[in-house]
Write an enzyme that holds these catalytic residues in place. Structure first.
Site, short mmCIF file in Angstrom:
data_model
loop_
_atom_site.label_atom_id
_atom_site.label_comp_id
_atom_site.label_asym_id
_atom_site.label_seq_id
_atom_site.Cartn_x
_atom_site.Cartn_y
_atom_site.Cartn_z
N LYS A 162 0.89 -1.17 0.00
CA LYS A 162 0.00 0.00 0.00
C LYS A 162 0.93 1.22 0.00
O LYS A 162 1.48 1.58 1.02
CB LYS A 162 -0.89 -0.01 1.25
CG LYS A 162 -2.18 0.80 1.14
CD LYS A 162 -2.03 2.28 0.78
CE LYS A 162 -1.63 3.13 1.97
NZ LYS A 162 -1.53 4.59 1.55
N GLY A 188 -4.41 3.37 -2.36
CA GLY A 188 -5.53 3.79 -1.52
C GLY A 188 -5.08 4.69 -0.39
O GLY A 188 -3.89 5.02 -0.28
N PRO A 203 -5.82 5.55 6.20
CA PRO A 203 -6.78 5.08 7.20
C PRO A 203 -7.79 4.06 6.65
O PRO A 203 -8.53 3.46 7.43
CB PRO A 203 -7.50 6.37 7.63
CG PRO A 203 -6.61 7.48 7.20
CD PRO A 203 -5.89 6.99 5.98
N GLY A 261 -4.63 1.24 4.07
CA GLY A 261 -3.47 0.97 4.93
C GLY A 261 -3.88 0.26 6.20
O GLY A 261 -3.28 -0.74 6.60
N GLU A 284 9.92 2.13 10.43
CA GLU A 284 10.94 3.14 10.09
C GLU A 284 10.27 4.48 10.24
O GLU A 284 9.45 4.86 9.41
CB GLU A 284 11.40 2.96 8.64
CG GLU A 284 12.23 1.74 8.38
CD GLU A 284 13.58 1.79 9.05
OE1 GLU A 284 14.07 2.90 9.37
OE2 GLU A 284 14.16 0.71 9.27
P1 NAP Z 1 2.02 8.93 7.23
O1 NAP Z 1 0.60 9.36 7.35
O2 NAP Z 1 2.66 8.22 8.37
O3 NAP Z 1 2.13 8.03 5.90
C1 NAP Z 1 2.93 6.89 5.69
C2 NAP Z 1 2.11 5.78 5.05
O4 NAP Z 1 1.15 5.28 6.00
C3 NAP Z 1 1.27 6.24 3.85
O5 NAP Z 1 1.17 5.19 2.92
C4 NAP Z 1 -0.07 6.51 4.51
O6 NAP Z 1 -1.15 6.56 3.62
C5 NAP Z 1 -0.16 5.36 5.47
N1 NAP Z 1 -1.11 5.55 6.57
C6 NAP Z 1 -1.61 6.71 7.06
N2 NAP Z 1 -2.48 6.47 8.07
C7 NAP Z 1 -2.53 5.12 8.22
C8 NAP Z 1 -3.26 4.24 9.09
N3 NAP Z 1 -4.09 4.70 10.01
N4 NAP Z 1 -3.07 2.91 8.96
C9 NAP Z 1 -2.23 2.42 8.03
N5 NAP Z 1 -1.52 3.19 7.18
C10 NAP Z 1 -1.67 4.52 7.27
O7 NAP Z 1 2.91 10.15 6.86
P2 NAP Z 1 2.45 11.42 6.00
O8 NAP Z 1 1.07 11.83 6.32
O9 NAP Z 1 2.72 11.13 4.60
O10 NAP Z 1 3.47 12.51 6.54
C11 NAP Z 1 3.32 13.11 7.83
C12 NAP Z 1 4.66 13.27 8.55
O11 NAP Z 1 5.28 11.99 8.69
C13 NAP Z 1 5.70 14.09 7.83
O12 NAP Z 1 5.58 15.44 8.04
C14 NAP Z 1 6.98 13.54 8.41
O13 NAP Z 1 7.30 14.16 9.61
C15 NAP Z 1 6.68 12.11 8.64
N6 NAP Z 1 7.21 11.22 7.58
C16 NAP Z 1 8.31 10.47 7.85
C17 NAP Z 1 8.82 9.64 6.87
C18 NAP Z 1 10.02 8.80 7.10
O14 NAP Z 1 10.64 8.35 6.15
N7 NAP Z 1 10.40 8.52 8.33
C19 NAP Z 1 8.22 9.57 5.63
C20 NAP Z 1 7.08 10.35 5.38
C21 NAP Z 1 6.58 11.14 6.38
P3 NAP Z 1 -1.51 8.00 2.98
O15 NAP Z 1 -0.48 8.27 1.98
O16 NAP Z 1 -2.85 7.82 2.39
O17 NAP Z 1 -1.49 9.00 4.11
#
Ligand code: NAP
Ligand code: MG
Length: 462
Positions: A170, A201, A204, A207, A245
């Site tokens: 995903k 997709g 929330p 995923g 990660e």
């Molecule tokens: P995120 O919401 O944690 O997204 C990472 C992945 O998880 C995406 O595929 C996301 O889908 C999915 N996801 C979101 N909510 C989920 C849930 N409840 N259950 C299962 N999977 C879920 O991160 P983001 O919104 O893209 O970014 C927010 C912040 O995260 C950034 O500002 C940054 O600080 C941090 N970040 C860190 C990394 C890293 O490499 N450590 C990478 C990206 C972001 P969607 O794409 O649909 O949200």
């Protein structure tokens, strides 16, 4: 941009169960460039079933055969690297030269490393009167972010394939086209049907359905600490393996004996690359009081010279979030010496390369992951003070140490609570384990340590 209107499940593109879609937007000009289906629990279930059905045969293939398929996948990525770079640039916004060198280049290196490891890894070991077999964990649910859209997919899929696992991916909603291109590459490489499956997709919805699915044996997640904590709790309740990660707030420690100009220049470039959207970026620069003013001037100059080499942030939400952090820094008393919260262009989610001076360790900009082109310069009095500041966040993903003498830098790095440290600007190594101490995560990716995440042991006694 080319987009599939289905999911890649069981070796073919199949219609999604529902009609919801995700619009893909180019962050450089805010124009919609494509639409992909937004999958739900039904699509995830179909993908997990396909992965389960494919597991016994794939798990039983000889490691040399798995190595050959991963090598073929690497070759397809090489053949299609221009298309990969253009796709990443279109949906993430990274400048094309950066997409070519990093977003397309690094996954090729990583896939190549796992073609080698699959062939050479000791999947069987003698321990006293036992034979220990390293067997695949099973079906992997991989959830990836948008910031290094192909690298983060390959860093999970390549070792999972090498281990003999099957996968449901995903990807992030912001970068689904890169994931679709990857699915095409897997298909072209001759990976058997059902071994790799893709469901695009929302986090929330799709995923969460993947993380909760009973047919998934290991959830491997890269993204925010907030979502990671939730996924860890779900996996824990189901007694399921999990790899996380997460975020970082890494320190770039410049010891007084270092080449200051080089350390500051490389440090600023490290943060500005990918518009600051790098979990391992050295966003806190620690400088000795005697060199502080000189470092501030050098950093401001390096940031101001950045110009068109910086791309936009990925989306409007991140744009607002990062600008909010810059305003917060000013409000808490940090001094802006380059950049600022104003949008530098009328169109696109751009933020100017920003440098804060007079940052104290407890300020928000020194504690929280900003995920934008913002570097904070913090003054230290002596080495113990530098170590306290370097270790003084909830994170521990990466870092850097600079010193005139390598041994001096190594001694400092060994006292840091963090998973990876570059000594005097050390080069990227695709075989070095990558992952976090503290709240930066659980588990390691890349190299043989990354492969071990997808294996479990079985001991036979004689
Ligand atoms: P995120 O919401 O944690 O997204 C990472 C992945 O998880 C995406 O595929 C996301 O889908 C999915 N996801 C979101 N909510 C989920 C849930 N409840 N259950 C299962 N999977 C879920 O991160 P983001 O919104 O893209 O970014 C927010 C912040 O995260 C950034 O500002 C940054 O600080 C941090 N970040 C860190 C990394 C890293 O490499 N450590 C990478 C990206 C972001 P969607 O794409 O649909 O949200
Ligand atoms: Mg999200």
């Amino acid at each position: 941009m080319k987009a599939h209107d289905g999911m890649y499940i069981d070796g073919a593109w199949r219609p999604a169960a529902g009609r919801d879609t995700i619009a893909v937007v180019n962050p450089a000009d805010e124009q919609a460039i494509a639409e992909v289906p937004a999958g739900g629990a039904e699509d995830i279930d179909a993908a997990v079933r396909a992965a389960r059905a494919a597991l016994p045969a794939w798990a039983a293939t000889a490691p040399a055969e798995r190595a050959a398929r991963i090598a073929a996948l690497r070759d397809v990525l090489v053949a299609r690297k221009d298309e990969i770079a253009e796709t990443v640039t279109a949906e993430l916004g990274a400048p094309l030269p950066f997409s070519q060198a990093v977003h397309a280049g690094v996954p090729i290196l990583v896939a190549g490393s796992y073609a080698g490891l699959a062939a050479s890894y000791a999947f069987e070991e003698k321990v006293g009167n036992s034979t220990v077999y390293a067997e695949p964990v099973g079906v992997v649910g991989a959830i990836t972010p948008w910031n290094y859209p192909l690298h983060q997919i390959v860093a999970k899929v390549a070792p999972a394939l090498a281990a003999g696992c099957t996968i449901v991916l995903k990807p992030a909603e912001d970068t689904p086209l890169t994931a679709q291109l990857f699915a095409e590459a897997v298909h072209e490489a001759g990976v058997p049907a059902g071994v790799f499956n893709l469901v695009t997709g929302l986090g929330p919805v799709a995923g969460q359905a993947l993380a909760e699915h009973e047919g998934v044996d290991l959830v491997s997640f890269t993204g925010s600490t907030a979502v990671g904590r939730k996924i860890g709790a779900t996996a824990g309740a189901a007694v399921k393996r999990v790899a996380l990660e997460l975020g970082g707030k890494s320190a770039n420690v410049i010891l007084p004996s270092a080449d200051l100009a080089k350390a500051v220049g490389v440090g600023v470039a490290n943060v500005m690359g990918n518009s600051g959207q790098t979990c391992s970026a050295w966003t806190r620069m620690l400088v000795h009081a005697s060199q502080y003013d000189e470092a501030v001037a050098l950093a401001a100059e390096a940031a101001a010279k950045y110009g068109d080499r910086i791309g936009p942030l990925v989306n409007a939400k991140q744009h607002a979030r990062v600008r909010g952090y810059i305003e917060r820094g000013v409000a808490e008393g940090a001094r802006l010496v380059a950049g600022g919260p104003e949008a530098p262009r009328e169109q696109g989610y751009f933020v100017s390369p920003t440098v804060f001076a007079d940052v104290t360790p407890e300020m928000t900009v020194a504690q929280e992951e900003i995920f934008g082109p913002v570097v904070s310069l913090i003054r230290y009095e002596d080495e113990d003070d530098a170590l306290r500041i370097a270790n003084g966040t909830v994170y521990g993903l990466a870092g850097a140490v600079w010193a005139g003498d390598e041994a001096e830098a190594v001694a400092f790095a060994r006292r840091m609570d963090t998973g990876q440290v570059d000594i005097n600007g050390g080069r990227f190594n695709p075989l070095a384990p990558f992952g976090g101490y503290k709240q930066s995560g659980v588990g390691r990716e890349l190299g043989s340590h990354g492969l071990a995440e997808y294996l479990q042991t079985k001991s036979l006694q004689f």
